[in-house]
Design a protein around this motif. Structure first.
Motif, PDB file in Angstrom:
ATOM      1  N   LYS A 178       0.816  -1.218   0.000  1.00  0.00           N
ATOM      2  CA  LYS A 178       0.000   0.000   0.000  1.00  0.00           C
ATOM      3  C   LYS A 178       0.849   1.267   0.000  1.00  0.00           C
ATOM      4  O   LYS A 178       0.400   2.311  -0.446  1.00  0.00           O
ATOM      5  N   GLY A 179       2.073   1.189   0.521  1.00  0.00           N
ATOM      6  CA  GLY A 179       2.947   2.354   0.590  1.00  0.00           C
ATOM      7  C   GLY A 179       3.814   2.554  -0.642  1.00  0.00           C
ATOM      8  O   GLY A 179       4.680   3.414  -0.664  1.00  0.00           O
ATOM      9  N   LYS A 180       3.593   1.763  -1.674  1.00  0.00           N
ATOM     10  CA  LYS A 180       4.418   1.837  -2.875  1.00  0.00           C
ATOM     11  C   LYS A 180       4.152   3.139  -3.617  1.00  0.00           C
ATOM     12  O   LYS A 180       3.009   3.529  -3.821  1.00  0.00           O
ATOM     13  N   GLU A 181       5.218   3.814  -3.989  1.00  0.00           N
ATOM     14  CA  GLU A 181       5.120   5.071  -4.717  1.00  0.00           C
ATOM     15  C   GLU A 181       5.780   4.922  -6.082  1.00  0.00           C
ATOM     16  O   GLU A 181       6.770   4.219  -6.228  1.00  0.00           O
ATOM     17  N   TYR A 182       5.222   5.599  -7.059  1.00  0.00           N
ATOM     18  CA  TYR A 182       5.770   5.617  -8.411  1.00  0.00           C
ATOM     19  C   TYR A 182       6.118   7.054  -8.760  1.00  0.00           C
ATOM     20  O   TYR A 182       5.376   7.971  -8.426  1.00  0.00           O
ATOM     21  N   ARG A 183       7.254   7.236  -9.418  1.00  0.00           N
ATOM     22  CA  ARG A 183       7.622   8.580  -9.877  1.00  0.00           C
ATOM     23  C   ARG A 183       8.455   8.468 -11.144  1.00  0.00           C
ATOM     24  O   ARG A 183       9.143   7.463 -11.365  1.00  0.00           O
ATOM     25  N   VAL A 184       8.377   9.499 -11.935  1.00  0.00           N
ATOM     26  CA  VAL A 184       9.153   9.540 -13.178  1.00  0.00           C
ATOM     27  C   VAL A 184      10.628   9.648 -12.806  1.00  0.00           C
ATOM     28  O   VAL A 184      11.004  10.415 -11.916  1.00  0.00           O
ATOM     29  N   CYS A 185      11.473   8.881 -13.461  1.00  0.00           N
ATOM     30  CA  CYS A 185      12.914   8.899 -13.191  1.00  0.00           C
ATOM     31  C   CYS A 185      13.476  10.298 -13.409  1.00  0.00           C
ATOM     32  O   CYS A 185      13.091  11.006 -14.341  1.00  0.00           O
ATOM     33  N   SER A 186      14.415  10.670 -12.559  1.00  0.00           N
ATOM     34  CA  SER A 186      14.960  12.023 -12.605  1.00  0.00           C
ATOM     35  C   SER A 186      15.657  12.327 -13.930  1.00  0.00           C
ATOM     36  O   SER A 186      15.573  13.446 -14.430  1.00  0.00           O
ATOM     37  N   HIS A 187      16.314  11.345 -14.521  1.00  0.00           N
ATOM     38  CA  HIS A 187      17.009  11.618 -15.787  1.00  0.00           C
ATOM     39  C   HIS A 187      16.015  11.935 -16.903  1.00  0.00           C
ATOM     40  O   HIS A 187      16.311  12.730 -17.800  1.00  0.00           O
ATOM     41  N   ILE A 188      14.824  11.358 -16.854  1.00  0.00           N
ATOM     42  CA  ILE A 188      13.786  11.660 -17.847  1.00  0.00           C
ATOM     43  C   ILE A 188      13.329  13.110 -17.672  1.00  0.00           C
ATOM     44  O   ILE A 188      13.186  13.854 -18.648  1.00  0.00           O
ATOM     45  N   LEU A 189      13.102  13.503 -16.430  1.00  0.00           N
ATOM     46  CA  LEU A 189      12.684  14.888 -16.161  1.00  0.00           C
ATOM     47  C   LEU A 189      13.768  15.879 -16.581  1.00  0.00           C
ATOM     48  O   LEU A 189      13.477  16.917 -17.165  1.00  0.00           O
ATOM     49  N   LYS A 190      15.009  15.547 -16.285  1.00  0.00           N
ATOM     50  CA  LYS A 190      16.120  16.441 -16.619  1.00  0.00           C
ATOM     51  C   LYS A 190      16.225  16.617 -18.132  1.00  0.00           C
ATOM     52  O   LYS A 190      16.360  17.730 -18.634  1.00  0.00           O
ATOM     53  N   GLU A 191      16.151  15.512 -18.864  1.00  0.00           N
ATOM     54  CA  GLU A 191      16.250  15.575 -20.327  1.00  0.00           C
ATOM     55  C   GLU A 191      15.070  16.316 -20.954  1.00  0.00           C
ATOM     56  O   GLU A 191      15.208  16.930 -22.005  1.00  0.00           O
ATOM     57  N   SER A 192      13.914  16.262 -20.301  1.00  0.00           N
ATOM     58  CA  SER A 192      12.727  16.914 -20.868  1.00  0.00           C
ATOM     59  C   SER A 192      12.687  18.406 -20.587  1.00  0.00           C
ATOM     60  O   SER A 192      11.890  19.121 -21.185  1.00  0.00           O
ATOM     61  N   GLY A 193      13.526  18.871 -19.653  1.00  0.00           N
ATOM     62  CA  GLY A 193      13.508  20.279 -19.300  1.00  0.00           C
ATOM     63  C   GLY A 193      12.343  20.639 -18.381  1.00  0.00           C
ATOM     64  O   GLY A 193      12.001  21.801 -18.212  1.00  0.00           O
ATOM     65  N   TYR A 194      11.725  19.652 -17.759  1.00  0.00           N
ATOM     66  CA  TYR A 194      10.582  19.862 -16.874  1.00  0.00           C
ATOM     67  C   TYR A 194      10.977  20.752 -15.703  1.00  0.00           C
ATOM     68  O   TYR A 194      11.998  20.554 -15.075  1.00  0.00           O
ATOM     69  N   LYS A 195      10.163  21.746 -15.407  1.00  0.00           N
ATOM     70  CA  LYS A 195      10.427  22.680 -14.312  1.00  0.00           C
ATOM     71  C   LYS A 195       9.297  22.635 -13.289  1.00  0.00           C
ATOM     72  O   LYS A 195       8.571  23.588 -13.095  1.00  0.00           O
ATOM     73  N   GLY A 196       9.110  21.517 -12.645  1.00  0.00           N
ATOM     74  CA  GLY A 196       8.053  21.363 -11.646  1.00  0.00           C
ATOM     75  C   GLY A 196       8.486  21.876 -10.288  1.00  0.00           C
ATOM     76  O   GLY A 196       9.634  22.270 -10.078  1.00  0.00           O
ATOM     77  N   GLN A 197       7.565  21.865  -9.342  1.00  0.00           N
ATOM     78  CA  GLN A 197       7.857  22.282  -7.985  1.00  0.00           C
ATOM     79  C   GLN A 197       8.538  21.160  -7.225  1.00  0.00           C
ATOM     80  O   GLN A 197       8.271  19.987  -7.455  1.00  0.00           O
ATOM     81  N   THR A 198       9.409  21.538  -6.297  1.00  0.00           N
ATOM     82  CA  THR A 198      10.038  20.539  -5.444  1.00  0.00           C
ATOM     83  C   THR A 198       9.196  20.336  -4.195  1.00  0.00           C
ATOM     84  O   THR A 198       8.397  21.185  -3.832  1.00  0.00           O
ATOM     85  N   SER A 199       9.396  19.201  -3.562  1.00  0.00           N
ATOM     86  CA  SER A 199       8.629  18.857  -2.375  1.00  0.00           C
ATOM     87  C   SER A 199       9.530  18.120  -1.401  1.00  0.00           C
ATOM     88  O   SER A 199      10.504  17.482  -1.803  1.00  0.00           O
ATOM     89  N   LEU A 200       9.182  18.184  -0.136  1.00  0.00           N
ATOM     90  CA  LEU A 200       9.933  17.454   0.884  1.00  0.00           C
ATOM     91  C   LEU A 200       9.315  16.095   1.191  1.00  0.00           C
ATOM     92  O   LEU A 200       9.768  15.401   2.083  1.00  0.00           O
ATOM     93  N   LYS A 201       8.308  15.676   0.455  1.00  0.00           N
ATOM     94  CA  LYS A 201       7.625  14.418   0.734  1.00  0.00           C
ATOM     95  C   LYS A 201       8.570  13.222   0.672  1.00  0.00           C
ATOM     96  O   LYS A 201       8.404  12.261   1.401  1.00  0.00           O
ATOM     97  N   ARG A 202       9.556  13.266  -0.200  1.00  0.00           N
ATOM     98  CA  ARG A 202      10.464  12.123  -0.375  1.00  0.00           C
ATOM     99  C   ARG A 202      11.826  12.370   0.256  1.00  0.00           C
ATOM    100  O   ARG A 202      12.804  11.734  -0.095  1.00  0.00           O
ATOM    101  N   ILE A 203      11.907  13.279   1.198  1.00  0.00           N
ATOM    102  CA  ILE A 203      13.189  13.629   1.817  1.00  0.00           C
ATOM    103  C   ILE A 203      13.806  12.407   2.509  1.00  0.00           C
ATOM    104  O   ILE A 203      13.098  11.588   3.110  1.00  0.00           O
ATOM    105  N   GLU A 204      15.112  12.286   2.407  1.00  0.00           N
ATOM    106  CA  GLU A 204      15.817  11.153   3.000  1.00  0.00           C
ATOM    107  C   GLU A 204      15.874  11.304   4.517  1.00  0.00           C
ATOM    108  O   GLU A 204      15.951  12.415   5.038  1.00  0.00           O
ATOM    109  N   PRO A 205      15.885  10.174   5.237  1.00  0.00           N
ATOM    110  CA  PRO A 205      15.908  10.220   6.703  1.00  0.00           C
ATOM    111  C   PRO A 205      17.074  11.016   7.288  1.00  0.00           C
ATOM    112  O   PRO A 205      16.903  11.744   8.264  1.00  0.00           O
ATOM    113  N   TYR A 206      18.269  10.912   6.702  1.00  0.00           N
ATOM    114  CA  TYR A 206      19.406  11.635   7.269  1.00  0.00           C
ATOM    115  C   TYR A 206      19.224  13.146   7.145  1.00  0.00           C
ATOM    116  O   TYR A 206      19.693  13.914   7.984  1.00  0.00           O
TER     117      TYR A 206
END
Length: 117
Positions: free
Chosen positions: A27-55
């Protein structure tokens, strides 16, 4: 659940093709577009802290408590980012208490956290 089952073949194909990446399970599985795909596409979306690393959460907590010295989980969450889930933040606070980095007073929603001296 039925919607997930209907999407499964599409999502599995996108994961296999390296377009989508996953994290979590069941149920906790998340899907997201790979970062290299977004980078190559020039996508300029908003950033979020939802996926922030524990450290990183740990460092934000430490910095917050250096300034405010004693605070509740909710106060810390409001200052470092409401989009960080309560559970992620609580887990890090609990780990930091077990490791002797923080100490707590009070119980349940009245618990206050502070750096251990």
């Amino acid at each position: 659940m039925k919607n997930r089952d209907a999407l499964s073949p599409w999502l599995d194909k996108l994961v296999d093709d390296g377009i989508v990446e996953t994290s979590g399970r069941k149920k906790g599985k998340e899907y997201r577009v790979c970062s290299h795909i977004l980078k190559e596409s020039g996508y300029k979306g908003q950033t979020s802290l939802k996926r922030i690393e524990p450290y990183r959460i740990r460092e934000l907590i430490i910095e917050d408590l250096k300034i405010y010295e004693c605070a509740s989980l909710r106060d810390i969450q409001q200052r470092i980012g409401d989009e960080i889930s309560y559970q992620k933040l609580w887990k890090q606070l609990d780990n930091m208490i077990k490791e002797g980095i923080l100490e707590s007073t009070g119980k349940n929603r009245w618990t206050k956290y502070r750096p251990k001296k």
